[in-house]
Design an enzyme around this catalytic site. Sequence first.
Site, short mmCIF file in Angstrom:
data_model
loop_
_atom_site.label_atom_id
_atom_site.label_comp_id
_atom_site.label_asym_id
_atom_site.label_seq_id
_atom_site.Cartn_x
_atom_site.Cartn_y
_atom_site.Cartn_z
N THR A 130 7.14 8.31 -2.89
CA THR A 130 6.01 8.42 -3.81
C THR A 130 5.05 9.54 -3.40
O THR A 130 4.97 9.89 -2.22
CB THR A 130 5.24 7.08 -3.83
N ASP A 131 4.29 10.03 -4.37
CA ASP A 131 3.26 11.04 -4.04
C ASP A 131 2.08 10.43 -3.29
O ASP A 131 1.27 11.15 -2.72
CB ASP A 131 2.77 11.74 -5.33
N GLU A 132 2.00 9.08 -3.28
CA GLU A 132 0.84 8.45 -2.63
C GLU A 132 0.82 8.67 -1.13
O GLU A 132 -0.21 8.48 -0.49
CB GLU A 132 0.82 6.94 -2.94
N TYR A 155 0.43 0.04 0.94
CA TYR A 155 1.66 0.48 0.25
C TYR A 155 2.01 1.91 0.64
O TYR A 155 3.13 2.19 1.08
CB TYR A 155 1.47 0.38 -1.28
N LYS A 159 5.24 3.44 2.74
CA LYS A 159 6.18 4.44 2.18
C LYS A 159 6.18 5.69 3.08
O LYS A 159 7.22 6.28 3.33
CB LYS A 159 5.79 4.82 0.74
P1 NAD Z 1 9.75 -2.16 -8.82
O1 NAD Z 1 8.77 -2.98 -8.08
O2 NAD Z 1 9.80 -2.21 -10.30
O3 NAD Z 1 11.23 -2.51 -8.32
C1 NAD Z 1 11.54 -2.72 -6.96
C2 NAD Z 1 12.90 -3.39 -6.89
O4 NAD Z 1 13.22 -3.58 -5.50
C3 NAD Z 1 12.95 -4.76 -7.55
O5 NAD Z 1 14.11 -4.88 -8.34
C4 NAD Z 1 12.99 -5.73 -6.37
O6 NAD Z 1 13.69 -6.93 -6.66
C5 NAD Z 1 13.73 -4.89 -5.33
N1 NAD Z 1 13.42 -5.33 -3.96
C6 NAD Z 1 12.18 -5.56 -3.43
N2 NAD Z 1 12.32 -5.98 -2.16
C7 NAD Z 1 13.64 -6.01 -1.87
C8 NAD Z 1 14.39 -6.35 -0.72
N3 NAD Z 1 13.80 -6.79 0.40
N4 NAD Z 1 15.74 -6.23 -0.77
C9 NAD Z 1 16.37 -5.81 -1.91
N5 NAD Z 1 15.70 -5.50 -3.04
C10 NAD Z 1 14.35 -5.60 -3.01
O7 NAD Z 1 9.53 -0.68 -8.29
P2 NAD Z 1 9.62 0.71 -9.08
O8 NAD Z 1 8.33 1.00 -9.68
O9 NAD Z 1 10.86 0.74 -9.87
O10 NAD Z 1 9.79 1.70 -7.82
C11 NAD Z 1 11.08 1.97 -7.27
C12 NAD Z 1 10.93 2.92 -6.11
O11 NAD Z 1 10.33 4.13 -6.55
C13 NAD Z 1 10.04 2.40 -4.98
O12 NAD Z 1 10.60 2.79 -3.76
C14 NAD Z 1 8.69 3.08 -5.22
O13 NAD Z 1 8.00 3.24 -4.01
C15 NAD Z 1 9.15 4.40 -5.80
N6 NAD Z 1 8.20 5.06 -6.72
C16 NAD Z 1 7.65 4.38 -7.77
C17 NAD Z 1 6.82 5.03 -8.66
C18 NAD Z 1 6.21 4.34 -9.86
O14 NAD Z 1 5.36 4.93 -10.54
N7 NAD Z 1 6.59 3.12 -10.18
C19 NAD Z 1 6.53 6.40 -8.48
C20 NAD Z 1 7.08 7.06 -7.38
C21 NAD Z 1 7.94 6.39 -6.52
O1 DAU Z 2 1.81 7.68 -7.75
C1 DAU Z 2 2.98 6.93 -7.68
C2 DAU Z 2 2.64 5.46 -7.57
O2 DAU Z 2 2.13 5.08 -8.84
C3 DAU Z 2 3.83 4.60 -7.18
O3 DAU Z 2 4.25 4.94 -5.89
C4 DAU Z 2 3.46 3.12 -7.22
O4 DAU Z 2 4.61 2.33 -6.95
C5 DAU Z 2 2.93 2.80 -8.60
O5 DAU Z 2 2.50 1.45 -8.62
C6 DAU Z 2 1.78 3.72 -8.98
O6 DAU Z 2 0.59 3.45 -8.19
P1 DAU Z 2 -0.88 3.43 -8.84
O7 DAU Z 2 -1.74 2.58 -7.99
O8 DAU Z 2 -1.34 4.79 -9.18
O9 DAU Z 2 -0.51 2.68 -10.25
P2 DAU Z 2 -1.23 1.50 -11.05
O10 DAU Z 2 -0.51 1.40 -12.35
O11 DAU Z 2 -1.39 0.27 -10.23
O12 DAU Z 2 -2.67 2.10 -11.31
C7 DAU Z 2 -2.86 3.31 -12.01
C8 DAU Z 2 -4.36 3.60 -12.05
O13 DAU Z 2 -4.99 2.62 -12.88
C9 DAU Z 2 -5.04 3.48 -10.69
O14 DAU Z 2 -6.07 4.45 -10.61
C10 DAU Z 2 -5.64 2.10 -10.69
C11 DAU Z 2 -5.98 1.88 -12.17
N1 DAU Z 2 -5.90 0.45 -12.61
C12 DAU Z 2 -4.75 -0.22 -12.38
C13 DAU Z 2 -4.63 -1.54 -12.76
C14 DAU Z 2 -3.37 -2.33 -12.46
C15 DAU Z 2 -6.96 -0.12 -13.28
O15 DAU Z 2 -8.01 0.52 -13.52
N2 DAU Z 2 -6.85 -1.43 -13.66
C16 DAU Z 2 -5.74 -2.18 -13.40
O16 DAU Z 2 -5.70 -3.38 -13.76
#
Ligand code: NAD
Ligand code: DAU
Length: 349
Positions: A130-132, A155, A159
Amino acid sequence: MKILITGGAGFIGSHVVRLFAKKYSNYQIYNLDKLTYAGNLENLSDLQSFKNYSFIKGDITDETFINKLFLEHKFDSVIHLAAESHVDRSITDPLAFAKTNILGTMILLNAFKNIWNGQWENKLFYHVSTDEVYGSLGTTGLFEETTSYDPNSPYSASKASSDHFVRAYGETYGIPYVISNCSNNYGANQFPEKLIPLFINNIIQNKSLPVYGDGNYTRDWLYVIDHAIAIDLVFHKGKNHETYNIGGFNEWKNLDLVKLLCQNMDTKLGRPLGASEKLITFIKDRPGHDLRYAIDASKINKELGWKPTVTFEEGLSKTINWYLENTIWLNNVTSGEYLKYYKNMYLNS
Ligand code: NAD
Ligand code: DAU
C-alpha cells in the site's frame, strides 16, 4: 505454472483471481484465504466451474499448515494479498495486524524459500502493498518509489514491516520478488467498512454519513480493475527486486468525494437533489489520520506502459450500480458481526 494467490476471497484479491483465471487458462490458480469477515466466496461464485481454479481455506499464520501446503503443491509463484486491511480496525486491535500482515508474510516467504532452496528460475514472490507505508504528504508532492517509509497507523506499520521482510528475503536468500504499493481502491465487492461502500450503504438506508474531522483529507482513488491489470503487468513484466507505485492520478478531498457520491446516489435513487448530502455528519477524527496520499505512477507507466483505463466518473457510477444491483451480497455482509462493529465504531463515540 502454479500460482498461489493469498486473500483471493477479499476485495482486490477476488478481482485478481478472476483476471488470472480467465486470462491464463494454462496457469493453475490456487486461492488461499482464511475467510475472515472480509473474505467472501460469493465474490468468486462465477469461477466455480473453472478447471484452472481451486480454493483452499487456510490461515497464512499457521506455519505447519503453510509449510505442508507448499511442499504438496510446489507453487512456482505467490501473489500475496491476504492481510488485515482496515486502518480503523488496526487502531482497535493492532496485534491482529502484526500477526497476519508481518508474521503471515514471513511464514509465506519462509515456505517459498525452503521449497525452492536457491533454484529460482521462473519463480516469483509478488507482495501487494500500500501507499500508506510512505506516511502522509503535505498539501503538495507525490509518493515516489524512493520516498522513505514513514508509517503512522498500526496497519501501515505492519504493511511497511512486511515490505521490509520481502526485501530482506530477496537480499539475504536471493528470493526473486516484486512489490507494488497502490493507492486507495474502489469498486464492486469492497467490504462496507471502507469509505465508498460504507457511504453507499448508508445512503441507501438513509443513515448518517460519518465524515472524520473536517473532511479535508485527500486520497488518490483507483478503480479496482485497473489495480488488477497493473498487478498482471507487474507480475509478468516487472523487474526482479523492484518496487512499483500504482495510483489513480485522481486526488479527492473526502468531503468533495462524499458530495459527488451523494449527488450520484440522489439521481440513481430518484431522490431530490441534496437529499443525501443532508446525511453528512462530522464526527471525531481518526487518531493519527494521514492528511494526504498521492502517487507518482510514472515508473510503471514508463517501464510497463500501465495507466488507469477507467475514469473516476465512470468507475464511481459502475460501483454504485453494482451495490444497488447486489442487495443480497450487501445484506449478507452487513448482518451479524457487522452490526456489532458498526455500533462500536460509530454509535459509541
Ligand atoms: P480485504 O480486507 O478486502 O481482503 C483481505 C483478504 O485476506 C480477505 O479475503 C481475508 O479473508 C484474507 N485474510 C485475512 N487474514 C488472513 C489470514 N490470516 N490467512 C489467509 N487469508 C487471510 O483487503 P483488500 O482491500 O482486498 O486488500 C488486499 C491487499 O491489498 C492487502 O494486502 C492490502 O494491504 C492491499 N491494498 C489495499 C488497498 C485498498 O484500497 N483496499 C490499496 C492498496 C493495497
Ligand atoms: O491508500 C491505500 C489504503 O487505502 C489501503 O492500504 C487500505 O487497505 C484501505 O483501507 C485504504 O485506507 P484509507 O484509510 O485511506 O481508506 P478508508 O476507506 O478507511 O478511508 C478513506 C478516507 O475516508 C480516510 O481519510 C478516512 C475517511 N473516512 C473513512 C471512513 C471509514 C471517513 O471520513 N469516515 C469513515 O467512516
